[in-house]
Design an enzyme around this catalytic site. Sequence first.
Site, PDB file in Angstrom:
ATOM      1  N   THR A  37       0.829  -1.303   0.065  1.00  0.00           N
ATOM      2  CA  THR A  37       0.175   0.122   0.206  1.00  0.00           C
ATOM      3  C   THR A  37       1.338   1.340   0.080  1.00  0.00           C
ATOM      4  O   THR A  37       0.916   2.070  -1.186  1.00  0.00           O
ATOM      5  CB  THR A  37      -0.776  -0.269   1.605  1.00  0.00           C
ATOM      6  OG1 THR A  37      -2.192  -1.119   0.947  1.00  0.00           O
ATOM      7  CG2 THR A  37      -1.857   1.313   1.289  1.00  0.00           C
TER       8      THR A  37
ATOM      9  N   LYS B 125       4.730  10.740  21.230  1.00  0.00           N
ATOM     10  CA  LYS B 125       5.729  12.287  22.079  1.00  0.00           C
ATOM     11  C   LYS B 125       3.843  12.446  22.216  1.00  0.00           C
ATOM     12  O   LYS B 125       3.543  13.555  23.536  1.00  0.00           O
ATOM     13  CB  LYS B 125       6.184  13.066  21.609  1.00  0.00           C
ATOM     14  CG  LYS B 125       7.781  13.389  21.440  1.00  0.00           C
ATOM     15  CD  LYS B 125       8.045  14.505  20.541  1.00  0.00           C
ATOM     16  CE  LYS B 125       9.336  13.940  19.528  1.00  0.00           C
ATOM     17  NZ  LYS B 125      10.018  15.406  19.248  1.00  0.00           N
TER      18      LYS B 125
ATOM     19  N   ARG C  81      -2.286   5.196   6.971  1.00  0.00           N
ATOM     20  CA  ARG C  81      -3.048   3.910   7.453  1.00  0.00           C
ATOM     21  C   ARG C  81      -2.894   3.922   9.197  1.00  0.00           C
ATOM     22  O   ARG C  81      -1.646   4.654   9.529  1.00  0.00           O
ATOM     23  CB  ARG C  81      -1.777   3.186   6.765  1.00  0.00           C
ATOM     24  CG  ARG C  81      -2.290   1.527   7.681  1.00  0.00           C
ATOM     25  CD  ARG C  81      -1.443   0.371   7.044  1.00  0.00           C
ATOM     26  NE  ARG C  81      -2.645  -0.040   6.031  1.00  0.00           N
ATOM     27  CZ  ARG C  81      -1.629  -1.684   5.432  1.00  0.00           C
ATOM     28  NH1 ARG C  81      -1.008  -1.807   5.704  1.00  0.00           N
ATOM     29  NH2 ARG C  81      -2.644  -1.003   4.394  1.00  0.00           N
TER      30      ARG C  81
ATOM     31  N   HIS D 101     -10.826  -0.145   3.302  1.00  0.00           N
ATOM     32  CA  HIS D 101      -9.403   0.352   3.160  1.00  0.00           C
ATOM     33  C   HIS D 101      -9.927  -0.072   1.357  1.00  0.00           C
ATOM     34  O   HIS D 101     -10.205  -0.551   0.466  1.00  0.00           O
ATOM     35  CB  HIS D 101      -9.318  -1.203   3.479  1.00  0.00           C
ATOM     36  CG  HIS D 101      -7.667  -1.743   2.755  1.00  0.00           C
ATOM     37  ND1 HIS D 101      -7.693   0.009   1.819  1.00  0.00           N
ATOM     38  CD2 HIS D 101      -6.423  -2.198   2.571  1.00  0.00           C
ATOM     39  CE1 HIS D 101      -5.355  -0.470   2.039  1.00  0.00           C
ATOM     40  NE2 HIS D 101      -4.888  -1.765   2.788  1.00  0.00           N
TER      41      HIS D 101
HETATM   42  C1  NCD Z   1      -4.273  -5.801   2.906  1.00  0.00           C
HETATM   43  C2  NCD Z   1      -4.463  -4.656   4.456  1.00  0.00           C
HETATM   44  O1  NCD Z   1      -3.603  -4.255   5.070  1.00  0.00           O
HETATM   45  O2  NCD Z   1      -5.372  -4.766   5.093  1.00  0.00           O
HETATM   46  N1  NCD Z   1      -2.838  -5.426   3.137  1.00  0.00           N
HETATM   47  C3  NCD Z   1      -3.200  -4.992   2.129  1.00  0.00           C
HETATM   48  O3  NCD Z   1      -3.687  -3.124   2.380  1.00  0.00           O
HETATM   49  N2  NCD Z   1      -3.079  -5.326   0.449  1.00  0.00           N
HETATM   50  C4  NCD Z   1      -4.045  -6.925   3.758  1.00  0.00           C
HETATM   51  C5  NCD Z   1      -3.833  -7.867   4.846  1.00  0.00           C
HETATM   52  O4  NCD Z   1      -2.887  -7.080   5.792  1.00  0.00           O
HETATM   53  O5  NCD Z   1      -3.721  -8.744   4.923  1.00  0.00           O
END
Ligand code: NCD
Length: 315
Positions: free
Chosen positions: A52, A80, A101, A129
């Site tokens: 990602t 912090k 994220r 996501h």
């Molecule tokens: C996924 C996530 O981060 O949710 N990965 C991703 O972004 N391609 C799936 C996972 O972590 O299993």
Amino acid sequence: MRHLIDSLDLSVAETREILDLADRMAADPTAYAHCADGKILATLFYEPSTRTRLSFETAMLNLGGKTLGFAGAEQCSATKGETVADTARVVSCYADIIAMRHPKEGAPLRASMYSKIPVINAGDGGHNHPTQTMIDLLTIRQRKGHLDHLKVGFCGDLKFGRTVHSLVNSLVRYPENEFYFISPEELKVPDYLIEDTLKPAKALYHEVTSLEDTLPELDVLYMTRVQKERFFNEEDYIRLKDIYILDQEKLNLAKPDMPVLHPLPRVDEIATEVDNDPRAAYFQQVLNGKYIRMALILSLLGLTDPVTGKKVLSC
Ligand code: NCD
């Protein structure tokens, strides 16, 4: 200004526009090589990521822009005690768009309330996501030719898998899709997905435990990893982690044109022998990730598509 926090932030028509743009970018990447000259993407990753984060960065570089950011909460002022709201305010002074994220559900939404620049949710806890969903939709459309009238199986950790939650939310908007949720009792899809999404849409769904029995029915299979980091105790994780393993023998039970999707990373849930089967679509998803993120960055920055001469989203 628009943010992308939830896959439902884009209407079905807008989703189609983004998928079409990603296809145009894949067909002629050089036409888009200078669209975002002088623009900066900030990647704020408080949780681990390979695809990602790197695909967001390569997407911005492929549009002519630049990137900055951090990978890991320990690398930023969160250690912090800085709040996501303050970080968003600060980064708004340095960049033109944020990809975030975060392990906490709702953190990117909170950032978007304080940010002066568009925020893209790159995964928040077990919740959502949306950019992965766009990738999954593009891959299904490329393989099946349409996003409706499909029997879609989701297998593995349906409780914590945020990519599953986002994709189900999106796929119920297309007519006559039918859902097969294949999981052990402990990892079933959350009740809210059934009560707030599937039932109101009058979508047909089945909660089952056997992958073998379900495989022959499916038009699309979406495999997932058991989400170790979201378990409260290690014993449960160890008991459940290898519960479904898709190998060639099982795949032989499926339709010859049933794509196998997986958001990756994979652990053991798809045997590597499956990689050579033409139905394996997970590395195609990775490539699509670059073009989807290019399409989303261009659109959310309010830039014009040089090929059509139009803006994609009304910002
Ligand atoms: C996924 C996530 O981060 O949710 N990965 C991703 O972004 N391609 C799936 C996972 O972590 O299993």
